[in-house]
Design an enzyme around this catalytic site. Structure first.
Site, short mmCIF file in Angstrom:
data_model
loop_
_atom_site.label_atom_id
_atom_site.label_comp_id
_atom_site.label_asym_id
_atom_site.label_seq_id
_atom_site.Cartn_x
_atom_site.Cartn_y
_atom_site.Cartn_z
CG HIS A 97 -22.52 -16.23 26.06
ND1 HIS A 97 -21.30 -16.10 26.57
CD2 HIS A 97 -23.08 -17.28 25.99
CE1 HIS A 97 -20.81 -17.47 26.61
NE2 HIS A 97 -21.77 -18.12 26.25
CG ASP A 120 -17.57 -15.27 28.23
OD1 ASP A 120 -17.02 -14.28 27.86
OD2 ASP A 120 -18.60 -15.41 28.17
CG HIS A 122 -17.07 -10.40 29.60
ND1 HIS A 122 -16.85 -10.68 28.33
CD2 HIS A 122 -16.69 -9.03 30.00
CE1 HIS A 122 -16.27 -9.58 27.51
NE2 HIS A 122 -16.21 -8.47 28.71
CG ASP A 124 -21.10 -14.34 30.35
OD1 ASP A 124 -20.95 -12.98 30.30
OD2 ASP A 124 -21.35 -14.98 29.41
CG HIS A 137 -24.64 -10.06 27.10
ND1 HIS A 137 -23.59 -9.87 25.96
CD2 HIS A 137 -24.70 -9.23 27.86
CE1 HIS A 137 -23.07 -8.62 26.51
NE2 HIS A 137 -23.33 -8.28 27.42
CG ASP A 224 -18.34 -14.42 24.41
OD1 ASP A 224 -18.02 -14.07 23.45
OD2 ASP A 224 -19.32 -13.97 25.20
CG ASP A 226 -15.98 -11.84 24.84
OD1 ASP A 226 -15.68 -12.59 25.68
OD2 ASP A 226 -17.12 -11.14 25.40
CD GLU A 269 -22.02 -11.69 23.01
OE1 GLU A 269 -21.92 -10.68 22.11
OE2 GLU A 269 -22.72 -11.82 23.99
#
Length: 297
Positions: A97, A120, A122, A124, A137, A224, A226, A269
């Site tokens: 990312h 996402d 996360h 980030d 990332h 992303d 994930d 990702e």
């Protein structure tokens, strides 16, 4: 619609190897054919040059491969800006990312005031002062808003790339302790997995489209993989249980396509080493097609 594919085989921003093969995996999952079947003119612009970790040394454990990521981001920004100026919608394929710094820079440089939808698991939103890993990332959303090391925030020669009121983070469910504070202080708009569970993806996306699209020249979508539940997308480097379903993701993409606000997009990702039968790349292709207007009927 004309789309230019830009691959960024980056795996300098994360610890786990293999995500550099993500652009190839997504292409191998018949990306171009799928888009052309929907009447889209597709041009593949190839890959941005990115060094591999074995050829470089880590100089700062809090900012791993900083120089290399900045240089690659500048190249990515130029490619994205060029695609827009040539009349194409840039479709950037990652890679980890950290590639988003170049994408967001490239779009913002041309369109000036943009919105950003960041989907996402996360946040980030770390900086060199808060990061527990030193992996860049996990710093890129913060850097895009002007927070963090100046080498990151000043990619493209300007900062910030996007304003907090036009930034929307969706699907987040794994945030570091100090990162939470930065997110709260930043003023960005956040819809956690709890929000999606309680309000539904349709309501979340209606709000996100209004927040990111209102008063801007268009929106960059940063997706992303994930954010999806690991049962749906096993081939990612940092999976987190309890993610969104394929249909929730597809609905989000369909609503963005209907809104007409997306000027550029990236999917990141995908890690083929950790995948099963290239399943995660196939999921990415389906979501990309939906984001670019593919309809069920």
């Amino acid at each position: 619609m004309k789309v230019r594919i830009i691959g960024v085989p980056m795996d300098l921003g994360a610890d786990r190897r293999g995500v550099d093969m993500g652009p190839s995996a997504i292409r191998y999952a018949h990306l171009q054919q799928r888009l052309e079947e929907n009447g889209i003119i597709v041009e593949d612009g190839g890959n941005i040059e990115v060094p591999n970790p074995e050829s470089r040394k880590i100089k700062d454990e809090k900012l791993k491969y900083l120089h290399e990521i900045v240089e690659s981001s500048e190249r990515t920004a130029d490619a994205v800006s060029g695609a827009i100026e040539d009349g194409f919608k840039p479709l950037v394929l990652g890679g980890d990312h950290s590639i988003a710094l170049g994408s967001v820079t490239g779009v913002s440089r041309v369109l000036k005031k943009i919105g950003l939808i960041w989907i996402d698991a996360h946040g980030d939103f770390n900086t060199q002062d808060t990061t527990p890993s030193g992996n860049i990332h996990g710093m890129i959303l913060a850097a895009s808003l002007g927070l963090g090391h100046e080498a990151l925030t000043n990619v493209g020669g300007f900062s910030p790339k996007v304003l907090p009121e036009n930034t929307v983070l969706i699907g987040v469910r794994s945030i570091d302790r100090d990162e939470k504070r930065l997110i709260r202080e930043s003023g960005i708009n956040v819809f956690t997995m709890n929000d999606i569970d309680q309000c539904g993806m349709r309501n979340v996306m209606k709000k996100a489209i209004k927040l990111a699209g209102g008063g801007t020249a268009g929106v960059h979508l940063s997706f992303d993989m994930d954010v999806l539940d690991p049962m749906v997308a096993p081939g990612v480097g940092t999976p987190v249980r309890g993610g969104i379903t394929y249909r929730e993701a597809a609905l989000a993409m369909e609503m963005l396509a209907e809104s007409g606000i997306i000027r550029s997009l990236e999917f990141v990702e995908v890690n083929p080493i950790l995948d099963r039968g290239n399943e995660t790349a196939k999921v990415a292709v389906g979501l990309i097609a939906s984001a670019l207007g593919e309809e069920i009927l």
